[in-house]
Each structure stands twice: as C-alpha cells, then as structure tokens.
Design an enzyme around this catalytic site. Structure first.
Site, PDB file in Angstrom:
ATOM      1  CE1 TYR A 106      -4.263   0.632  -0.394  1.00  0.00           C
ATOM      2  CE2 TYR A 106      -4.432  -1.319   0.969  1.00  0.00           C
ATOM      3  CZ  TYR A 106      -5.000  -0.417   0.093  1.00  0.00           C
ATOM      4  OH  TYR A 106      -6.300  -0.565  -0.285  1.00  0.00           O
ATOM      5  CD  GLU A 159      -4.850   5.077   0.579  1.00  0.00           C
ATOM      6  OE1 GLU A 159      -4.894   5.857   1.541  1.00  0.00           O
ATOM      7  OE2 GLU A 159      -5.762   4.293   0.298  1.00  0.00           O
ATOM      8  CG  ASP A 199      -7.348  10.335 -24.406  1.00  0.00           C
ATOM      9  OD1 ASP A 199      -6.324   9.645 -24.578  1.00  0.00           O
ATOM     10  OD2 ASP A 199      -8.420   9.858 -24.004  1.00  0.00           O
ATOM     11  CE  LYS A 202      -6.223   2.333 -26.275  1.00  0.00           C
ATOM     12  NZ  LYS A 202      -6.458   3.054 -25.016  1.00  0.00           N
TER      13      LYS A 202
HETATM   14  N1  DSN Z   1     -11.304   1.004 -25.730  1.00  0.00           N
HETATM   15  C1  DSN Z   1     -10.120   1.600 -26.286  1.00  0.00           C
HETATM   16  C2  DSN Z   1     -10.034   1.440 -27.757  1.00  0.00           C
HETATM   17  O1  DSN Z   1     -10.239   0.344 -28.189  1.00  0.00           O
HETATM   18  O2  DSN Z   1      -9.736   2.376 -28.468  1.00  0.00           O
HETATM   19  C3  DSN Z   1      -9.981   3.002 -25.911  1.00  0.00           C
HETATM   20  O3  DSN Z   1      -9.872   3.107 -24.541  1.00  0.00           O
END
Ligand code: DSN
Length: 433
Positions: free
Chosen positions: A51, A53, A197, A226
C-alpha cells in the site's frame, strides 16, 4: 505458472488457452499490443502487496523506501520520454486519467468541448452513459462530411458558442494526424484549457512520428498499453503552472491555491483513487525505458509502414477507407459498401483468426452494436515481427473474407484460417512461457 496450475487449475488452464489464442491468431485490434517479458515480470511481481497511498516521500504508510524509488523512476522516465514538466503515473487506466484531468480544473457541470464518439472520439469524452457525460456538460465537434477529417471550422464555432472550460483533442478511432497547434490557437481565443488524450498515438508521439501535443497542451492524458506497448494502465502529463487560474478572493483562496501539477496530483489522490498499483507503476517504468531505445523508434516506423501496406492493398481492392487512408497505426474500413455490417465483418474475420472490432464510421446510419465499419490496427502485429510481405498476406485474407462471397463458405474459410495460423507460426509469441 507451476503454482497456479497446482492450486487453481481452472484459472491456469484459461490463462493457457488465452496465451494460445494470442499466439496463434493475428491481433489487429488497434488498442492492443504485446508487452515484453520484462514488463510481464514487473506486473506479476510482489509489488502488488504494498500500500502506498500518497506520492514518493509523502505516503500514508510506512515501508515505502523502495516503492518511492520505483515510482520516482517511472515519473522521471516518462518526463524524459515526452519532455514533460510534470507527470503523474498513478492513473489506473485511461478513464481515470481523463477523470482526473476534468476533476483537476473543472467544477461539476462545467462545459467541455470534445470529439464526438460517433466520429472517432472516446467514451470518456462525454458520452451520456459515461461518468464524463453525466458529470460535465459536454458539447462536441466532429469531422467534415466530405473529407472525414476534423472540422476545425466547427471546433472554432462550437468553442466560441459554448466557451468551454476545456477543449479536448484526441481520439480512439481516427486514422489521421491531429494538428494540436490548431486546437491550441482556438483554445487561446476562448480562454480554454487544451487537453489532449493521446492514448492511441502515444508511441508515435514518443518517437517523433506524430505531432507532439506536450508542448502546446496544458494537460495530456494517455494509456500505456496501445502503441506505447506498456502494461494496461494510464498516466497524465501537465504543465506545472496553471495559466488560466487567476485565483478568486485572495483572502480566502491564496493559501489553498495550487498549481496545475498539484491539482492533477490531488485529483488522482485523494480525489479519485486510493492506493496506487505499484506493480503496474514498475511495469510502466520498464515500458518508458524501452520506449527511450532506438529499437522502439524503428518499431514505431514499421507500425506506420505496415499500416500503409494495408491502405494500399485495400484501396486497390476497392474497399472504402474512412478519410481515404491513414497517417497512423489504424484504419477504418467502411464495410457497408461491401454489403456487410460491422458485426458480420468482425465475426467473419474472427473465423479466420484475425481479431478486429466493429466500429462506427462518421455519419453512420447504422447502430453502435452493428455499425458500418471495422477498425484495424498494426501495433500488435508489428510487435510480432510482421513486415511488408507478411502484411500483404494478411491484407489479402481480409480482402478475400470481406469481398468474396465464396471465401465465406466453410472450406474457403478453413483455408484462409490455415493461411493466417501458418503465417503467425513464423513469429513466435512468448516462446519462453
Ligand atoms: N477502448 C479503447 C479502444 O479500443 O480504443 C480506448 O480506450
């Protein structure tokens, strides 16, 4: 997984089956990727027990000597990677990063101008069923009907009409480069914060292969999993100073006033989250380090090259691409002109072991659960090692599956699937597992 196999064979078996699915098929979901085994090890480490925090050197629990060093490394590395003034690496995922950005500078029900989900935006950019749409007054801009690219006249018109607190740029299904400077110019005209974003394109941004939002935006949020190829998580970058906070009544507010970096940190903790996931923060630190390497830049270049191979093959086959092509890692195919719905196209491709997702296209006349498009990305296949020649084979299977009715009979499907499985066998995934 020896212990798991002994102690919980049900879960162990399902993990093994999922590993086998990832190994054998062609992963083309634009938001997915395969992390390194170093990242897997950090994510699966004993750091999950702790933990912590608070923030490094300001924790609510003892015993954080090493955790502090890990989180500080993650912060320093991501700041270096993106040349950012401030970084918060505690956001559990992209949604929490976005929630914290809104929470940091807005009051509830303030107006935010974002990219319409129906045109390529994201659920957390103001969809009515999401916390964002319920808590803030989101208004939206979209793409031009002819070019299917962001309509900056509309961005400006909406900004002047609604005077939003934040203008939000960034997308989850937009195949083109985004001109963040244009957003900044509009934000300045109406006195709005610029938030970006960059979840989908973070790897491209990190390597200079996409215009960089960090110098122009007040706040940049991202996921890590990603194109950036880290563990499933999020982070927030920001300027230190809050250029729009002129303060209220100095007698009551001066002491409480915080700069933008402090507002972001307080929005994450204690605003929205409790204990940070330090095992994932360690894995993010590893990912940021990997992204600083020359190999990572070569990887990002190949992602773009592979996307161009798909673009050229699909165009030659007469498949309509939203916006006419791609500048990044993803493509949106309008399958309605092939007599298919997005759901049917996704299922047909699943049956030949190519994993994609159905997706709305701009001005779609069909419903979200069966829209007119599918979205394809090249980040994961590029990690597997596929290059131009292999992408051509993948494109041919996709074209055959989507266009040729014959390709949909049982035998032809089996042949196409065999082609994909045989191709992917040449690119072993996690052979050591
Ligand atoms: N759900 C994601 C996507 O597939 O683009 C974005 O957060």
């Amino acid at each position: 997984m020896k212990n798991l196999q002994t102690n919980d064979p049900q879960i162990a078996e399902l993990i093994q089956k999922e590993l086998n699915r990832q190994r054998t098929g062609a992963e083309m979901i634009a938001s997915e990727n395969f992390v390194s085994t170093s990242i897997l090890e950090a994510t699966g480490s004993i750091l999950t027990n702790k933990y912590a925090e608070g923030y490094p050197n300001k924790r609510y629990y003892g015993g954080n000597e090493f955790i502090d060093q890990i989180e500080t490394l993650a912060i320093e590395r991501v700041k270096k990677l993106f040349k950012a003034e401030h970084a918060n690496v505690q956001a559990h995922a992209g949604s929490q990063a976005n929630a914290a950005a809104y929470f940091a500078v807005c009051e509830l029900h303030d107006t935010i101008l974002g990219f319409s989900l129906a045109h390529g935006g994201h659920l957390t950019h103001g969809h009515p069923v999401n916390f964002s749409g319920k808590s803030y007054n989101f208004v939206s801009y979209g793409v031009n009907k002819d070019t299917e690219m962001i309509d900056f006249d509309e961005v400006e018109k909406q900004a002047k009409l609604h005077k939003p607190k934040i203008i939000l740029a960034g997308a989850s299904a937009y195949p083109r480069q985004i001109d963040f400077q244009k957003f900044k110019d509009i934000a300045d005209q109406v006195g709005a914060y610029l938030m970006v974003d960059m979840a989908h394109i973070a790897g491209l941004v990190a390597t200079g292969l996409h215009p960089d939002p960090v110098p122009v935006a007040d706040i940049v949020t991202s996921t890590t999993h990603k194109t950036l190829r880290g563990p499933r998580s999020g982070f927030i970058l920001s300027k230190i100073e809050d250029r729009l906070d002129k303060g209220g009544n100095p007698s009551t507010e001066l002491r409480a006033r915080k700069n933008l970096a402090q507002k972001i940190d307080s929005a994450i903790f204690p605003g929205l989250q409790g204990g940070p996931l330090e095992h994932v923060i360690a894995a993010k630190a590893v990912a940021f380090q990997e992204a600083l390497s020359p190999e990572f830049k070569a990887y990002q270049k190949q992602i773009l090259t592979n996307a161009k191979v798909l673009e050229n093959k699909f165009k030659a086959a007469g498949i309509r691409l939203v916006s006419g092509g791609t500048d990044n890692h993803l493509l949106l195919l309008d399958v309605s002109l092939l007599g298919l719905g997005g759901q049917e196209a996704e299922t047909l491709l699943d049956q030949v072991a190519i994993f994609t997702n159905k997706n709305m296209i701009p001005y779609d006349t069909r419903k979200p659960m069966d829209p007119s498009g599918i979205r394809l990305g090249t980040a994961a296949l590029t990690t597997r090692g596929l290059k131009e020649a292999e992408m051509e084979i993948i494109a041919e299977v996709i074209i055959d599956t989507l266009i040729s009715r014959q390709a949909r009979d049982k035998k032809a499907k089996a042949e196409n699937k065999e082609k994909v499985l045989a191709l992917m066998q040449n690119f072993p995934l996690y052979p050591e597992l």
